[in-house]
Design an enzyme around this catalytic site. Structure first.
Site, short mmCIF file in Angstrom:
data_model
loop_
_atom_site.label_atom_id
_atom_site.label_comp_id
_atom_site.label_asym_id
_atom_site.label_seq_id
_atom_site.Cartn_x
_atom_site.Cartn_y
_atom_site.Cartn_z
N ARG A 113 -22.67 19.06 -29.91
CA ARG A 113 -22.39 18.55 -31.63
C ARG A 113 -23.53 18.64 -32.85
O ARG A 113 -23.10 19.21 -34.04
CB ARG A 113 -21.32 16.97 -31.63
N CYS A 116 -26.22 8.74 -35.16
CA CYS A 116 -25.45 9.88 -34.17
C CYS A 116 -24.52 9.54 -35.35
O CYS A 116 -24.05 10.29 -36.25
CB CYS A 116 -24.82 9.13 -32.88
#
Length: 277
Positions: free
Chosen positions: A175, A235
């Site tokens: 990601r 995050c």
């Protein structure tokens, strides 16, 4: 330096302490019903902290910090005071518990620790469990404060891109690089320019426990982190960034957590995004 972790053995020895609040902070990205799981199995005396419910509902961003008054009302309704010992755990070992640990500390709680190994370790040791609907706790008064420097907003992160601070991204490597799509629709893929990738699982062992201090320090250094410059953790939505914040705190290192995280950054068109490792 005192640890922000508590062992299952130490917690088991004080389950009936009058000044102890045990908090199940479980939350799942995959849609599992954490409250239903809590009613099926929990540590005796625990209350359930709903990360999504106790959040800022004036924004579309997920589980952003509520204001101090709203948090104090929610914590007090759970029978939690800022002066009691608070032990937070989750059902995965170490995942969402770190976010709730960070939130309680941010809001002025004096003694907050995370159960080392969480519910999986507690169960593996065949310790006592409870089930059924939670008995309404006796309301308490949570007097909020505000720990300065613990939260980063977008202007702070933008400033960090010029070298003011290091940005540590706790998302998985795929990601971070942009090879894998974000789980939330509408998010761009990639990362902030100059950010360092420290996947939150890389600071945990196979049982979901924080690595020992020496190994933790090595993990951060391998990712390019230095401990002489400010650090911002980030995050996907501000949950696993707190795992890095907890790991850094165990090393005596302060950091700020970017509450909006990639849910904010990746959904905008005016924020710089790069791909690749």
């Amino acid at each position: 330096m005192a640890s922000f972790l508590i062992s299952t053995e130490d917690l088991a020895g004080q389950l009936n302490a009058p000044d102890l609040n045990i908090v199940d902070a479980s939350w799942h990205l995959d849609g599992r019903d954490a409250r239903a799981e809590f009613e099926q199995m929990r540590i005796p005396g625990a209350v359930f902290f709903d990360l999504d419910a106790v959040s800022d509902h004036t924004t579309d961003l997920p589980h952003m910090l509520p204001d101090a008054a709203a948090f104090a009302q929610a914590a007090g309704a759970l029978g939690i005071t800022a002066s009691h010992q608070i032990v937070v755990y989750d059902t995965q070992g170490l995942f969402s518990a770190a976010r709730v640990w960070w939130t309680f500390r941010l809001m002025g709680a004096e003694d907050v620790r995370v159960l080392d190994g969480g519910l999986p370790k507690w169960r593996a040791e065949a310790r006592s469990l409870a089930s059924g609907p939670m008995k309404p706790p006796t309301p308490a008064v949570f007097t909020p404060g505000r720990r300065r420097g613990a939260v980063a907003d977008m202007p702070m992160v933008l400033a960090a891109l010029t070298g003011d601070a290091q940005i540590l991204d706790a998302r998985p490597a795929a990601r971070f690089s942009g090879e894998a799509a974000e789980p939330r629709p509408g998010m761009r893929s990639g990362h902030m320019p100059g950010a360092l990738n420290v996947p939150f699982k890389s600071v945990l062992d196979a049982e979901g426990r924080l690595l020992p201090a020496g190994a933790l320090r090595d993990r951060f250094r391998q990712a390019g982190v230095t401990f002489d410059r400010p650090i911002i953790t980030s995050c996907g939505s501000g949950v696993t960034a707190a795992v890095l914040t907890l790991a850094l705190a165990e090393l005596g290192q302060d950091s700020a957590l970017y509450d909006g995280a990639w849910a904010e950054w990746g959904s905008r068109e005016d924020t710089p995004v790069v791909t690749g490792s």
